[in-house]
Scaffold this motif. Structure first.
Motif, PDB file in Angstrom:
ATOM      1  N   ASN A  42       0.715  -1.117   0.075  1.00 19.99           N
ATOM      2  CA  ASN A  42      -0.142  -0.081  -0.185  1.00 19.99           C
ATOM      3  C   ASN A  42       0.861   1.225  -0.081  1.00 19.99           C
ATOM      4  O   ASN A  42       0.272   2.413  -0.020  1.00 19.99           O
ATOM      5  N   ILE A  43       2.202   0.972  -0.051  1.00 22.64           N
ATOM      6  CA  ILE A  43       3.046   2.120  -0.015  1.00 22.64           C
ATOM      7  C   ILE A  43       2.471   3.446  -0.912  1.00 22.64           C
ATOM      8  O   ILE A  43       2.459   4.542  -0.565  1.00 22.64           O
ATOM      9  N   PRO A  44       2.295   3.099  -2.394  1.00 20.06           N
ATOM     10  CA  PRO A  44       1.891   4.277  -3.100  1.00 20.06           C
ATOM     11  C   PRO A  44       0.668   5.203  -2.691  1.00 20.06           C
ATOM     12  O   PRO A  44       0.634   6.410  -2.772  1.00 20.06           O
ATOM     13  N   GLN A  45      -0.374   4.295  -2.164  1.00 24.90           N
ATOM     14  CA  GLN A  45      -1.509   5.032  -1.758  1.00 24.90           C
ATOM     15  C   GLN A  45      -1.068   5.805  -0.385  1.00 24.90           C
ATOM     16  O   GLN A  45      -1.896   6.769  -0.129  1.00 24.90           O
ATOM     17  N   VAL A  46      -0.187   5.295   0.435  1.00 22.04           N
ATOM     18  CA  VAL A  46       0.112   6.114   1.784  1.00 22.04           C
ATOM     19  C   VAL A  46       0.670   7.237   1.431  1.00 22.04           C
ATOM     20  O   VAL A  46       0.351   8.114   2.010  1.00 22.04           O
ATOM     21  N   ILE A  47       1.634   7.281   0.297  1.00 18.12           N
ATOM     22  CA  ILE A  47       2.242   8.316   0.024  1.00 18.12           C
ATOM     23  C   ILE A  47       1.344   9.444  -0.744  1.00 18.12           C
ATOM     24  O   ILE A  47       1.390  10.600  -0.305  1.00 18.12           O
ATOM     25  N   ASP A  48       0.247   9.102  -1.365  1.00 15.59           N
ATOM     26  CA  ASP A  48      -0.595   9.900  -1.886  1.00 15.59           C
ATOM     27  C   ASP A  48      -1.261  10.622  -0.856  1.00 15.59           C
ATOM     28  O   ASP A  48      -1.410  11.857  -0.942  1.00 15.59           O
ATOM     29  N   ASP A  49      -1.729   9.956   0.136  1.00 15.61           N
ATOM     30  CA  ASP A  49      -2.270  10.278   1.383  1.00 15.61           C
ATOM     31  C   ASP A  49      -1.609  11.430   2.123  1.00 15.61           C
ATOM     32  O   ASP A  49      -1.988  12.235   2.474  1.00 15.61           O
ATOM     33  N   LEU A  50      -0.404  10.961   2.206  1.00 16.61           N
ATOM     34  CA  LEU A  50       0.625  11.686   3.051  1.00 16.61           C
ATOM     35  C   LEU A  50       0.680  13.218   2.382  1.00 16.61           C
ATOM     36  O   LEU A  50       0.502  14.067   2.906  1.00 16.61           O
ATOM     37  N   GLN A  51       0.906  12.999   0.915  1.00 20.90           N
ATOM     38  CA  GLN A  51       1.239  14.312   0.143  1.00 20.90           C
ATOM     39  C   GLN A  51      -0.190  15.120   0.368  1.00 20.90           C
ATOM     40  O   GLN A  51       0.021  16.461   0.267  1.00 20.90           O
ATOM     41  N   HIS A  52      -1.288  14.512   0.168  1.00 19.13           N
ATOM     42  CA  HIS A  52      -2.443  15.544   0.236  1.00 19.13           C
ATOM     43  C   HIS A  52      -2.629  16.029   1.395  1.00 19.13           C
ATOM     44  O   HIS A  52      -3.174  17.077   1.625  1.00 19.13           O
ATOM     45  N   ARG A  53      -2.338  15.242   2.406  1.00 19.54           N
ATOM     46  CA  ARG A  53      -2.335  15.830   3.857  1.00 19.54           C
ATOM     47  C   ARG A  53      -1.479  17.053   4.093  1.00 19.54           C
ATOM     48  O   ARG A  53      -1.997  18.129   4.565  1.00 19.54           O
ATOM     49  N   VAL A  54      -0.272  16.968   3.462  1.00 21.84           N
ATOM     50  CA  VAL A  54       0.557  18.126   3.606  1.00 21.84           C
ATOM     51  C   VAL A  54       0.131  19.335   2.872  1.00 21.84           C
ATOM     52  O   VAL A  54       0.240  20.459   3.205  1.00 21.84           O
ATOM     53  N   GLY A  55      -0.498  19.054   1.557  1.00 21.78           N
ATOM     54  CA  GLY A  55      -1.069  19.984   0.950  1.00 21.78           C
ATOM     55  C   GLY A  55      -2.548  20.645   1.609  1.00 21.78           C
ATOM     56  O   GLY A  55      -2.339  21.764   1.732  1.00 21.78           O
ATOM     57  N   ILE A  56      -3.179  19.994   2.361  1.00 20.68           N
ATOM     58  CA  ILE A  56      -4.134  20.614   3.157  1.00 20.68           C
ATOM     59  C   ILE A  56      -3.677  21.545   4.109  1.00 20.68           C
ATOM     60  O   ILE A  56      -4.164  22.608   4.489  1.00 20.68           O
ATOM     61  N   GLU A  57      -2.659  20.907   4.858  1.00 24.88           N
ATOM     62  CA  GLU A  57      -1.958  21.865   6.129  1.00 24.88           C
ATOM     63  C   GLU A  57      -1.280  23.167   5.348  1.00 24.88           C
ATOM     64  O   GLU A  57      -1.118  24.030   6.188  1.00 24.88           O
ATOM     65  N   CYS A  58      -0.947  23.158   4.223  1.00 22.13           N
ATOM     66  CA  CYS A  58      -0.271  24.440   3.758  1.00 22.13           C
ATOM     67  C   CYS A  58      -1.235  25.259   2.999  1.00 22.13           C
ATOM     68  O   CYS A  58      -0.840  26.100   2.121  1.00 22.13           O
ATOM     69  N   GLY A  59      -2.520  24.698   2.689  1.00 20.12           N
ATOM     70  CA  GLY A  59      -3.485  25.612   2.261  1.00 20.12           C
ATOM     71  C   GLY A  59      -3.156  25.435   0.444  1.00 20.12           C
ATOM     72  O   GLY A  59      -3.806  26.503  -0.140  1.00 20.12           O
ATOM     73  N   VAL A  60      -2.854  24.321   0.051  1.00 21.21           N
ATOM     74  CA  VAL A  60      -2.707  24.076  -1.290  1.00 21.21           C
ATOM     75  C   VAL A  60      -3.596  22.821  -1.524  1.00 21.21           C
ATOM     76  O   VAL A  60      -3.402  22.034  -0.882  1.00 21.21           O
TER      77      VAL A  60
END
Length: 173
Positions: A74-92
């Motif tokens: 599941n690593i690709p899906q976890v990385i997608d989730d992680l990077q989306h979370r970063v975007g949310i926290e940074c307003g992107v």
């Protein structure tokens, strides 16, 4: 945050964990939406901040445990989730944030700090080789999916012809 996967139609679909419509990216930025319509619009300092946050998340016990689940499948899906979370926290918007982090070195071409703060780039063991366009490709030993070791040209018969052949290899993360 939500987990993303590709639907059979080739369009993103989501496992919605917060009750948000994943297609409406503005809902994910918690009211802090920046005027960002593509990865090229992400300001350099915001992109660098996202790369720093991405590393903190990647190394956190929570994400380290997720990386190990299901034997790492599941690593690709976890990385997608992680990077989306970063975007949310940074307003992107999440998809734009993920694309920007994955393309940071191109977006901020010539900025040596990007190589230092990008987790993926800093730990990438691959290096540019010396092969030039038009040269004959090397014929290394490769391993088939069944584990058998063979020479590259034997595994890829198209490379034995005089016709140009493109060999594509990549890493998702």
């Amino acid at each position: 945050f939500g987990l993303w996967h590709r639907g059979s139609g080739g369009t993103p679909s989501s496992i919605d964990l917060f009750g948000w419509d994943m297609a409406d990216q503005t809902q994910h930025t918690r009211g802090h939406t920046r005027d960002v319509r593509s990865c090229w619009d992400v300001p350099a300092e915001i992109l660098k901040d996202m790369l720093r946050k991405e590393e903190v998340f990647r190394l956190s016990p929570h994400y380290q445990a997720l990386f190990g689940e299901d034997g790492g499948a599941n690593i690709p899906q976890v990385i997608d989730d992680l990077q989306h979370r970063v975007g949310i926290e940074c307003g992107v918007p999440p998809l734009i944030a993920a694309e920007a982090m994955r393309c940071a070195e191109v977006l901020l071409d010539g900025d040596p700090e990007v190589v230092q703060i990008s987790h993926y780039r800093r730990y990438n063991r691959m290096r540019d080789g010396h092969l030039q366009v038009g040269e004959v490709a090397p014929n290394p030993t490769v391993h088939r999916m069944d584990g058998d070791a063979v020479q590259l040209f034997d595994a890829c018969p198209a490379m034995q012809t005089s016709r140009p052949t493109v060999l594509f290899a990549a890493s998702y993360t």
